[in-house]
Design a protein around this motif. Sequence first.
Motif, mmCIF file in Angstrom:
data_model
loop_
_atom_site.group_PDB
_atom_site.id
_atom_site.type_symbol
_atom_site.label_atom_id
_atom_site.label_comp_id
_atom_site.label_asym_id
_atom_site.label_seq_id
_atom_site.Cartn_x
_atom_site.Cartn_y
_atom_site.Cartn_z
ATOM 1 N N GLY A 55 60.243 10.392 -1.399
ATOM 2 C CA GLY A 55 59.121 9.565 -1.812
ATOM 3 C C GLY A 55 59.529 8.643 -2.933
ATOM 4 O O GLY A 55 60.713 8.427 -3.189
ATOM 5 N N THR A 56 58.555 8.116 -3.614
ATOM 6 C CA THR A 56 58.853 7.120 -4.643
ATOM 7 C C THR A 56 58.541 7.633 -6.049
ATOM 8 O O THR A 56 58.590 6.880 -7.007
ATOM 9 N N GLY A 57 58.197 8.900 -6.154
ATOM 10 C CA GLY A 57 57.909 9.457 -7.473
ATOM 11 C C GLY A 57 56.639 8.910 -8.077
ATOM 12 O O GLY A 57 56.367 9.075 -9.270
ATOM 13 N N LYS A 58 55.851 8.284 -7.240
ATOM 14 C CA LYS A 58 54.655 7.588 -7.689
ATOM 15 C C LYS A 58 53.658 8.546 -8.372
ATOM 16 O O LYS A 58 52.981 8.185 -9.326
ATOM 17 N N ASN A 59 53.598 9.775 -7.845
ATOM 18 C CA ASN A 59 52.621 10.716 -8.393
ATOM 19 C C ASN A 59 53.220 11.685 -9.410
ATOM 20 O O ASN A 59 52.575 12.642 -9.824
ATOM 21 N N ALA A 60 54.455 11.444 -9.776
ATOM 22 C CA ALA A 60 55.078 12.327 -10.771
ATOM 23 C C ALA A 60 54.350 12.174 -12.106
ATOM 24 O O ALA A 60 53.863 11.089 -12.438
ATOM 25 N N ILE B 236 66.838 18.686 -22.367
ATOM 26 C CA ILE B 236 66.796 18.143 -21.007
ATOM 27 C C ILE B 236 65.355 18.018 -20.534
ATOM 28 O O ILE B 236 64.611 18.999 -20.491
ATOM 29 N N PHE B 237 64.948 16.791 -20.195
ATOM 30 C CA PHE B 237 63.613 16.523 -19.651
ATOM 31 C C PHE B 237 63.752 16.275 -18.154
ATOM 32 O O PHE B 237 64.603 15.495 -17.745
ATOM 33 N N ALA B 238 62.922 16.959 -17.366
ATOM 34 C CA ALA B 238 63.113 16.828 -15.923
ATOM 35 C C ALA B 238 61.821 16.642 -15.158
ATOM 36 O O ALA B 238 60.788 17.232 -15.493
ATOM 37 N N LEU B 239 61.907 15.801 -14.139
ATOM 38 C CA LEU B 239 60.845 15.681 -13.146
ATOM 39 C C LEU B 239 61.520 15.943 -11.792
ATOM 40 O O LEU B 239 62.701 15.673 -11.635
ATOM 41 N N PRO B 240 60.745 16.463 -10.826
ATOM 42 C CA PRO B 240 61.368 16.667 -9.513
ATOM 43 C C PRO B 240 61.660 15.309 -8.866
ATOM 44 O O PRO B 240 60.809 14.431 -8.864
ATOM 45 N N CYS B 241 62.866 15.167 -8.361
ATOM 46 C CA CYS B 241 63.297 13.877 -7.820
ATOM 47 C C CYS B 241 62.867 13.746 -6.365
ATOM 48 O O CYS B 241 62.972 14.686 -5.592
ATOM 49 N N GLU B 242 62.418 12.571 -6.011
ATOM 50 C CA GLU B 242 62.026 12.317 -4.620
ATOM 51 C C GLU B 242 62.998 11.384 -3.915
ATOM 52 O O GLU B 242 62.706 10.830 -2.869
ATOM 53 N N GLY B 243 64.166 11.210 -4.534
ATOM 54 C CA GLY B 243 65.188 10.376 -3.898
ATOM 55 C C GLY B 243 65.359 9.045 -4.599
ATOM 56 O O GLY B 243 64.442 8.555 -5.256
ATOM 57 N N THR B 244 66.569 8.483 -4.495
ATOM 58 C CA THR B 244 66.833 7.164 -5.075
ATOM 59 C C THR B 244 67.337 6.235 -3.983
ATOM 60 O O THR B 244 67.875 6.680 -2.979
#
Lengths: 482, 355
Positions: free
Chosen positions: A159-164, A259-267
């Motif tokens: 996805g595009t991480g839009k809702n992260a 370390i700050f992290a968000l789940p990645c939805e792809g690049t």
Amino acid sequence: MPVMKDKELRIVGFLCNWCSYGGADTAGVARAEQPTDLRIIRVPCSGRVDPLFIVKALLSGADGVLVSGCHPRDCHYSSGNFYARRRLEVLKHFLPALGIDNARFEYTWVSASEGQRWQQVVTAFTRRIHTLGAAPGFEDAPLLMKTADMAPAPLRPLGTGKNAPLESLKQAIKEKLPDLACVIGWKQGYDDAHTTPLFAKKPEDVDELVWGPLNAANLAVYLPLFKGKKVGIVVKGCDSRSVVELLQENLVAREDVTIFALPCEGTLDMGRVNEKLGRYNVVGGIAHGATNITITTDGQEHDFSMAEYAQNKCRGCTEPEAVLSDVRMGDSPLVQGEAPVPQELALLDAMNLDERRSFWRTQMERCLRCYACRNACPMCVCRDYCISDSRDPHWMTQEAGVTQKLFFQTIHALHLAGRCTGCGECQRACPVGIPILGLRQHIARTVGELFDNYRAGIDPAAVPPLLGYEVEERNIREREWK
Amino acid sequence: MSAIRFATPDGLPAFLARLSENSRILAPAVKPAGKRSVIFEDWHEGMPVILEKATVPPKDAVLPQCETLFTYKKSKNPDNREDVALCLENRAEARPTVIFACRPCDARGFAVLDRPYLKGPFADPYYKAKRANLTVITITCASGCNTCFCHWVGGGPSSPEGSDILMTEIDGGFVLQSMTEAGEKLLESAGLDDGREVFAKAEAARKTAWASLASAPAIKTAPQCIAALFDNEQFWQEHTEACLSCGACTYFCPTCYCFNITDEGDAFDEKGGRRLRSWDNCMSSLFTREASGHNPRTQKALRMRNRIAHKFSTYPENWGAFSCNGCGRCISGCPVCLDIRAVVLNAIAAAASEA
Ligand code: SF4
Ligand code: SF4
Ligand code: SF4
Ligand code: SF4
């Protein structure tokens, strides 16, 4: 001594001073008959044999290379040959990736008293090299252009991480910021369709942070530059493995990095995106859907679905969530299935040795020797003191031939053996798109096979396999001499 | 009088084939890959004709990635071992070369290189030999692009500087217009049709290209502004934080011309030794590391300052023109998207607020 034309081939031997060199001596004193092709270089220990010695010899025209040291448990320095065994075994697996027949390289153990064994080894090895004949070169291999396929379907919905929860993350960063020299993240670059690294020092800098498929750069590359300072870093799953590898090697201290992290939805694979966009004047905007992004250039909309335009590594990614983090937000994605063979590696696998030499010649011809591949690599920590730049020792010349360029790739790949996390930054950074990642992936697979499915950058407490050894190696067998 | 000719797209291969009888042709070639690139390569009959802007400019034609300047051999007199004879063999080679389909920014690159290599107190013989044998056929750009900014720095999509022939696409083909005597000679014997009748269309296409560009900010004061910021380390640090010091930006820059000199091989060896000149770049720490070990530019910020100042301040001071042609490659090719335009504009703004 010049090689006897048509009769002798060029075989280089690296012999440990304490055993094999003595073994050769014993054979000589006993007047044991031996072939004369071997040129011996005496080394203090087989552990002193850098695998690059062997590659350099082979790329410089040697037809065969033999390394011989003390039997395991018999090292004069107690463990040099244990380290050598791991390194040399990895090299043995790696040479075919370059297009070099690994029968041209062998390592073995001969003690000072084993004159007879020495005779046997050198005779058998010389015979083998004569059967193979003179080694083919790279410079005159026929040209062969091939490109890697696209990776199969992703292991999780991209996805595009839009809702992260980007805003909550910014808040969390701001809370920690007073204790940190800076927090490294991404911000918008020269237009809407590009990001560039952000070094946030003030709360208002944090507002510039962006999250999404344009955040391809692996920011872990900057961490060692801050050694001794407390810094924060925002990571994707793959980036977190680089951070862990840095921790594993004590190149960064755990207490110094937040370390700050968000789940990645792809690049996005910007190489393919740019190819589709073609030449344009201005980016008029970018819109993030749930699974696609739309880039408007010169008034025209271009749609990129993440499933199709994500980087290959993202499609095969099994760790979209950071393997280590201090602040983590967002929902965990569900990864299903096994990681496929990476595409660049599959491309190498599909070729025979001759084709690989041709392939590398064709690819390396356009290498600029800019070393962006090296400088973008988070694990290339020698930075301004890389051996490829050194005149003494003199590893490389400034010549622009393909063997020099390929040798540099070998230096990088072998220095990353057991350390490379497959982040792909080396290849992404290459301005002329050379698929150099295949070499790194090849070694990573070997490391997994030899060392119990080891993967770099997963466990901060794990010792990288080439920094250790076992007295009895489970997956490395001694070869017979007949 | 300049020669004006017309070629159809189908006629281009025959045109190139004819040129290749007497010269090496360097033309863009596509290198397919996940990230495809376009590289200048020796063109032979049967190869496609590519007109795209190349990823790497054809600077190599006059400044090869690595060239052997001369070879040297030493031999000892067998009767007197103290007596050593040195034999040097100069290698200032040059084959007649035609660059086909570079862009105006690439061609202007040659003009930038000519100044230090030919117009200073000493002309560089190696460069001179290659340059004298070079003919540049430039295709004018039909529009700008997202990273290029040729018109900020004195160029433009149809700038003739550095080109022997300008080639412009019109309906149904290309108009080729000679800009120099060498270009005229080439066109006269090229076997192409007369193009005077359609020349007006080429002029119109060039105008349209100019009109498509966004207006350029004024950067005339950049040399003074950047000079004024010389000691402002903070400015340079802020603009260099993301830089990886790879130097890729200099290797695909049409105007970067720094080199390294090294010796390879052994003078007493049968093959002798070779003195090499190869590309080097100011973004690498090694560039300024002195024999003593001292390095005046260990910080990447100071190296960035050097690169920007050379292009926008010191070179203009010495030669009266910027040594950046605005090709934009250092922006589009930088692994971390650093933008030289922003650095220059910010420098102008910072100098104004400092003053
Ligand atoms: S070698 Fe390439 S893939 Fe491996 S860690 Fe370095 S940049 Fe990443
Ligand atoms: S980044 Fe690419 S061009 Fe530069 S040295 Fe590495 S492989 Fe060669
Ligand atoms: S290409 Fe980019 S990262 Fe590399 S030296 Fe140039 S500005 Fe720095
Ligand atoms: S400095 Fe950058 S924009 Fe200017 S000519 Fe060089 S590569 Fe092109």
